[in-house]
Design an enzyme around this catalytic site. Structure first.
Site, mmCIF file in Angstrom:
data_model
loop_
_atom_site.group_PDB
_atom_site.id
_atom_site.type_symbol
_atom_site.label_atom_id
_atom_site.label_comp_id
_atom_site.label_asym_id
_atom_site.label_seq_id
_atom_site.Cartn_x
_atom_site.Cartn_y
_atom_site.Cartn_z
ATOM 1 C CB SER A 1 -0.929 0.005 1.195
ATOM 2 O OG SER A 1 -0.167 0.098 2.375
ATOM 3 C CG HIS B 1 -3.897 -1.656 0.218
ATOM 4 N ND1 HIS B 1 -4.380 -0.404 0.517
ATOM 5 C CD2 HIS B 1 -3.348 -2.142 1.363
ATOM 6 C CE1 HIS B 1 -4.107 -0.119 1.787
ATOM 7 N NE2 HIS B 1 -3.489 -1.160 2.312
ATOM 8 C CE LYS C 1 -6.964 -0.800 4.083
ATOM 9 N NZ LYS C 1 -6.786 0.343 4.972
HETATM 10 N N1 PLP Z 1 -3.326 -5.333 5.568
HETATM 11 C C1 PLP Z 1 -2.790 -4.273 4.924
HETATM 12 C C2 PLP Z 1 -1.762 -4.511 3.890
HETATM 13 C C3 PLP Z 1 -3.198 -2.961 5.241
HETATM 14 O O1 PLP Z 1 -2.649 -1.916 4.626
HETATM 15 C C4 PLP Z 1 -4.193 -2.776 6.234
HETATM 16 C C5 PLP Z 1 -4.684 -1.443 6.605
HETATM 17 O O2 PLP Z 1 -4.365 -0.413 6.155
HETATM 18 C C6 PLP Z 1 -4.714 -3.897 6.861
HETATM 19 C C7 PLP Z 1 -4.260 -5.156 6.520
HETATM 20 C C8 PLP Z 1 -5.778 -3.769 7.904
HETATM 21 O O3 PLP Z 1 -7.015 -3.532 7.290
HETATM 22 P P1 PLP Z 1 -8.238 -3.021 8.154
HETATM 23 O O4 PLP Z 1 -8.250 -1.545 8.007
HETATM 24 O O5 PLP Z 1 -9.444 -3.696 7.610
HETATM 25 O O6 PLP Z 1 -7.950 -3.427 9.554
#
Ligand code: PLP
Length: 411
Positions: free
Chosen positions: A189, A217, A248
């Site tokens: 990300s 993402h 997201k």
């Molecule tokens: N995995 C990645 C690669 C992320 O960038 C994020 C959050 O930004 C998450 C997991 C966690 O997602 P959530 O916002 O649903 O907790």
């Protein structure tokens, strides 16, 4: 006596000195007009354009999503009322898990309150259920995977980012009969890199490892039905466990894993982060369900999203800004210094009504502080031109050293 307050203040002063003390912007979105919003300050509300939201496709304001959430609240009320085991499994949760399993072509899916919790709970539980397990983790993996691997207490080997040769070298060092998990992301990300999923699956097959892929993402945004990069690349069936978010691309909230029936059953039965917490509110599940169903059949949002990302990248590059090259929808602009990064974003907000959060350590390595822009289907050409001009003006005023380290561009 311990000076508790003094110790906490000293910790905060340390991050302030580094220039990475985090200030949250108080934002009020306008439904139907996103990315337009208001920045709420003590002096009053000021109109802004949001350029850093992870509601990548604007599904958080999609009429079908909002209608489904309203309807669920009217039908069943606000909260779920319990953990999944104790009265918190509503019909919305059941339907949503079916929808997710279908999205990823897996036997089953399992919901969590967030993808962070899903990563932490699943990886830590798997490590405990597979004694002697070795986890191979990409060096740029998200904090939630790192946390899950730590909590599991198994041996871990970190491989160089997206480096299949390094991964293979590390796999070779572990006995063939040891349980192994390769944990990685599809779209990273902060840089926007995309993983070589197929090549990693080849290695997993060769060395008898399970694959654990975080598609946070990518879900909703890639693949003919929004199943992510693995779907786009035609390798979804080769990935053992897929992790995703509902927060997201799908614009709501919550996380999940998808995999075999046995895997989901084991995590459901053993993972503390799944068992001992109230399940998602039914309205949240209903909204996510509507969003997934819509994006399974509509590619308009995906196409427009990609087009907008390309349009912004080419504008910023034409203006000479240090845009980090990648094949995804994420548009990072390297600043390379936390103080300047914050200064640039403060000025964008205060002088131009452009909201973009500075990204600093520990989210990215020190010296690679950046602005991370997330253009979406609703950003207009005029908003892009305005952003480009404002950034170019601020960039011209930056000291020559800033952002010119080439650190990111050289990777
Ligand atoms: N995995 C990645 C690669 C992320 O960038 C994020 C959050 O930004 C998450 C997991 C966690 O997602 P959530 O916002 O649903 O907790």
């Amino acid at each position: 006596m311990v000076d508790y307050a003094g110790q906490l203040r000293a910790s905060l002063d340390a991050i302030r000195r580094e220039g990475r003390y985090r200030v949250f912007a108080d934002v009020k979105r306008h439904r139907g007009q996103f990315p337009a919003a208001d920045h709420v300050t003590p002096e009053g509300a000021k109109p802004i354009v949001v350029w850093c939201s992870n509601d990548y496709l604007g599904m958080g304001q999609h009429p079908k999503v909002i209608a489904a959430m309203h309807e669920a609240i009217d039908l069943v009320g606000a909260g779920s009322g319990g953990t999944r085991n104790i009265s918190g499994t509503t019909h919305y949760h059941v339907e949503l898990e079916h929808e997710l399993a279908d999205l990823h072509g897996k036997e089953q899916a399992l919901l969590f309150t967030s993808a962070y919790v899903a990563n932490d709970a699943t990886l830590s539980t798997l490590a405990k259920l597979l004694p002697g397990c070795v986890i191979f983790s990409d060096e740029k993996n998200h904090a939630s995977m790192i946390q899950g691997i730590r909590h599991g207490g198994s041996e871990k080997r970190i491989f160089r980012h997206n480096d299949v040769a390094d991964l293979e070298a590390k796999l070779k060092q572990v006995p063939r009969d040891a349980p192994k998990i390769i944990a990685f992301e599809s779209v990273y990300s902060m840089d926007g890199h995309i993983a070589p999923i197929s090549a990693i699956c080849d290695l997993a097959e060769k060395y008898g490892a399970l694959t654990y892929l975080d598609e946070v993402h990518a879900v909703g945004m890639y693949g003919p039905r929004g199943g992510g990069i693995a779907e786009r690349d035609g390798v979804m069936g080769r990935v053992d466990i897929i992790n995703g978010t509902l927060a997201k691309g799908f614009g709501v909230m919550g996380g999940y894993i998808a995999g075999t029936r046995d895997l989901c059953d084991a995590i459901r039965s053993y993972a503390s982060g799944f068992i001992f917490t109230t399940s998602l509110a039914p309205a949240i599940a209903a909204g996510a369900l509507a969003s997934i169903r819509h994006l399974k059949v509509s590619s308009l949002e995906r196409a427009r999203h990609q087009e907008r990302a390309r349009a912004l990248k080419s504008r910023l590059m034409a203006a000479g800004l240090p845009v980090f090259q990648n094949q995804s929808h994420i548009v990072p602009v390297l600043i390379g210094d936390p103080v300047h990064c914050k200064e640039v974003t403060d000025r964008l907000l205060d002088q131009h009504g452009i909201y973009v959060q500075p990204i600093n350590y520990p989210t990215v390595p020190r010296g690679t502080e950046r602005i991370r822009l997330t253009p979406g289907p609703h950003h207009t050409d005029a908003q892009m031109d305005y952003l480009t001009n404002a950034l170019a003006e601020l960039w011209a005023a930056c000291p020559a050293s800033v952002g010119r380290t080439g650190k990111l561009a050289a990777e």
